[in-house]
Design an enzyme around this catalytic site. Structure first.
Site, short mmCIF file in Angstrom:
data_model
loop_
_atom_site.label_atom_id
_atom_site.label_comp_id
_atom_site.label_asym_id
_atom_site.label_seq_id
_atom_site.Cartn_x
_atom_site.Cartn_y
_atom_site.Cartn_z
N GLU A 157 0.80 -1.24 0.00
CA GLU A 157 0.00 0.00 0.00
C GLU A 157 0.83 1.27 0.00
O GLU A 157 0.59 2.17 0.82
CB GLU A 157 -0.95 0.00 1.21
N ASN A 210 2.19 -5.24 -3.01
CA ASN A 210 0.77 -5.50 -2.82
C ASN A 210 0.02 -4.18 -2.62
O ASN A 210 0.55 -3.24 -2.04
CB ASN A 210 0.66 -6.36 -1.53
N HIS A 247 -10.29 -6.10 -2.04
CA HIS A 247 -11.35 -5.89 -1.05
C HIS A 247 -12.50 -5.20 -1.81
O HIS A 247 -12.46 -4.00 -2.03
CB HIS A 247 -10.85 -5.00 0.10
N GLU A 279 -6.06 -10.75 -0.97
CA GLU A 279 -6.89 -10.46 0.22
C GLU A 279 -8.36 -10.37 -0.15
O GLU A 279 -9.09 -9.48 0.31
CB GLU A 279 -6.45 -9.13 0.89
N ASP A 281 -12.13 -10.19 -0.41
CA ASP A 281 -13.42 -10.29 0.27
C ASP A 281 -14.39 -9.39 -0.48
O ASP A 281 -13.97 -8.45 -1.18
CB ASP A 281 -13.38 -10.02 1.79
C1 XIL Z 1 -6.44 -5.86 8.43
C2 XIL Z 1 -6.83 -7.01 9.36
O1 XIL Z 1 -7.72 -7.86 8.69
C3 XIL Z 1 -7.44 -6.48 10.63
O2 XIL Z 1 -7.67 -7.53 11.56
C4 XIL Z 1 -6.53 -5.42 11.26
O3 XIL Z 1 -7.17 -4.87 12.40
C5 XIL Z 1 -6.22 -4.33 10.26
O4 XIL Z 1 -5.64 -4.92 9.10
N1 XIL Z 1 -4.97 -4.38 3.78
C6 XIL Z 1 -3.98 -5.18 4.30
C7 XIL Z 1 -4.27 -6.01 5.48
O5 XIL Z 1 -2.90 -5.28 3.71
O6 XIL Z 1 -3.14 -6.22 6.28
C8 XIL Z 1 -5.39 -5.44 6.32
O7 XIL Z 1 -5.71 -6.37 7.34
C9 XIL Z 1 -6.59 -5.16 5.44
C10 XIL Z 1 -6.26 -4.16 4.37
#
Ligand code: XIL
Length: 359
Positions: A157, A210, A247, A279, A281
């Site tokens: 990020e 990422n 996401h 990641e 969802d």
């Molecule tokens: C999130 C986790 O899922 C949570 O439990 C935590 O409180 C915050 O981080 N991008 C990422 C992940 O790269 O590491 C993040 O994970 C979600 C967004």
């Protein structure tokens, strides 16, 4: 034996097999889990995990049956790994490695250079100290896990949401544009050094950059990340692939053609360049109706359809095992039901659509 009698023999064997009910060779639609179906296609099917849940029987069973890869949802971030300066805590991370080993699963590492979930102590260090501190962190962590990791999110990020440059320490600390790791919007020195250090510390791990909102070509942030990566690759920086976090929201249908176009330009950068779906969802605005769950299922399976079309897309990870522990309701008020198993570990339409797609 001449060709004609060979044909006759083959035909006779087939007829005998048909009539005796001789077992057919395993077909992919006989495969009942995502894990096995993913193996069949050479795709890692992963989940972000919390090791404190391994003792919960439904969590354990679902995870090891349906998934072939794990990534720490939180415990390999800097605040957990180095809570105090020069003092490392590998205990929770090691329990994930032990779990993966016991269940023959692959491991991803997440995340090294990231602006969030930092230990308090590092936030008061002057910028001049940060290169050594970051590189020591990377070296210590990758050396500890050497030989165990399939891949690492070395950089996470770093691009600002509007695509105008890198997050950096001149930006307002209260915004998502702020990061301790760069001194200006163009200062990429720590990013490139992080990759070189990671390569030296664990030469076998696949090194990934990422991000989120980086999956579609034509989006300012995605285009910025792509052009940065293209430049770094051109300079010989050891980056092996890009991670699309994905996401997503159920109410917006992704632009699948733009995702494919983006994958096309990344894999053209160099032979062997990989794309990981890191990641996934798909959050639903509550209440989750049947129609919304069906839309969600279509998004999950479209992404798998894309993955299946590209050998370079090797990893398909959901950000959690079950809706019961998903980060979504805590971070996005009014949203939930984002994963493929519900609160009771029942497979959702998204799970079944994924299995269908793989079959
Ligand atoms: C999130 C986790 O899922 C949570 O439990 C935590 O409180 C915050 O981080 N991008 C990422 C992940 O790269 O590491 C993040 O994970 C979600 C967004």
């Amino acid at each position: 034996m001449n060709r004609k009698s060979l044909h006759t023999l083959l035909l006779a064997t087939l007829v005998i097999m048909l009539f005796t009910g001789c077992p057919k060779p395993a077909l992919v639609d006989d495969i009942a889990t995502l894990r096995d179906a993913g193996d069949y296609h050479g795709k890692w099917i992963g989940a972000a995990v919390d090791p404190s849940k391994f003792a919960e029987s439904a969590y354990d069973t679902t995870l090891k049956t349906e998934f072939s890869m794990v990534v720490a949802e939180n415990v390999m971030k800097m605040d957990t790994l180095q809570p105090n300066k020069d003092s490392f805590n590998f205990t929770p991370g090691d329990s994930i490695v032990a779990y993966a080993t016991a269940n023959t699963m692959a491991l991803r590492g997440h995340a090294l250079l990231w602006h969030s979930q930092l230990p308090t102590w590092i936030k008061s260090e002057p910028y001049a100290n940060l290169p050594d501190l970051l590189l020591t962190h990377i070296d210590t962590v990758l050396t500890h896990y050497k030989g165990k990791m399939h891949s690492w999110d070395v950089v996470n990020e770093v691009v600002m949401d509007d695509g105008s440059g890198l997050r950096n320490n001149n930006e307002d600390i209260a915004t998502s544009n702020y990061s301790i790791w760069a001194d200006s919007a163009t200062d990429d020195s720590l990013i490139t050094e992080a990759f070189y250090k990671a390569r030296t510390a664990d030469p076998d791990a696949i090194l990934i950059i990422n991000d989120y909102s980086n999956e579609t070509m034509g989006n300012a942030k995605a285009d910025k990340l792509y052009s940065l990566v293209a430049g770094w690759i051109n300079d010989g920086v050891p980056i092996d692939g890009v991670g699309f976090q994905l996401h997503l929201m159920e109410k917006y249908t992704p632009d699948y053609a733009a995702i494919r176009a983006n994958i096309n330009r990344y894999i053209a950068l160099k032979p062997g360049f990989e794309v990981h779906f890191t990641e996934i969802d798909v959050r639903i605005e509550e209440p989750a109706t049947e129609a919304k769950l069906a839309n969600q299922a279509a998004i999950y399976s479209h992404l798998m359809d894309i993955a299946l079309d590209y050998p370079e897309v090797t990893v398909y990870i959901t950000w959690g095992v079950t809706d019961k522990y998903s980060w979504i309701p805590g971070f996005f008020t009014g949203y939930g039901s984002a994963l493929i198993f519900d609160d009771l570990y029942e497979p959702k339409p998204a799970h079944d659509a994924l299995l269908d797609m793989l079959q």
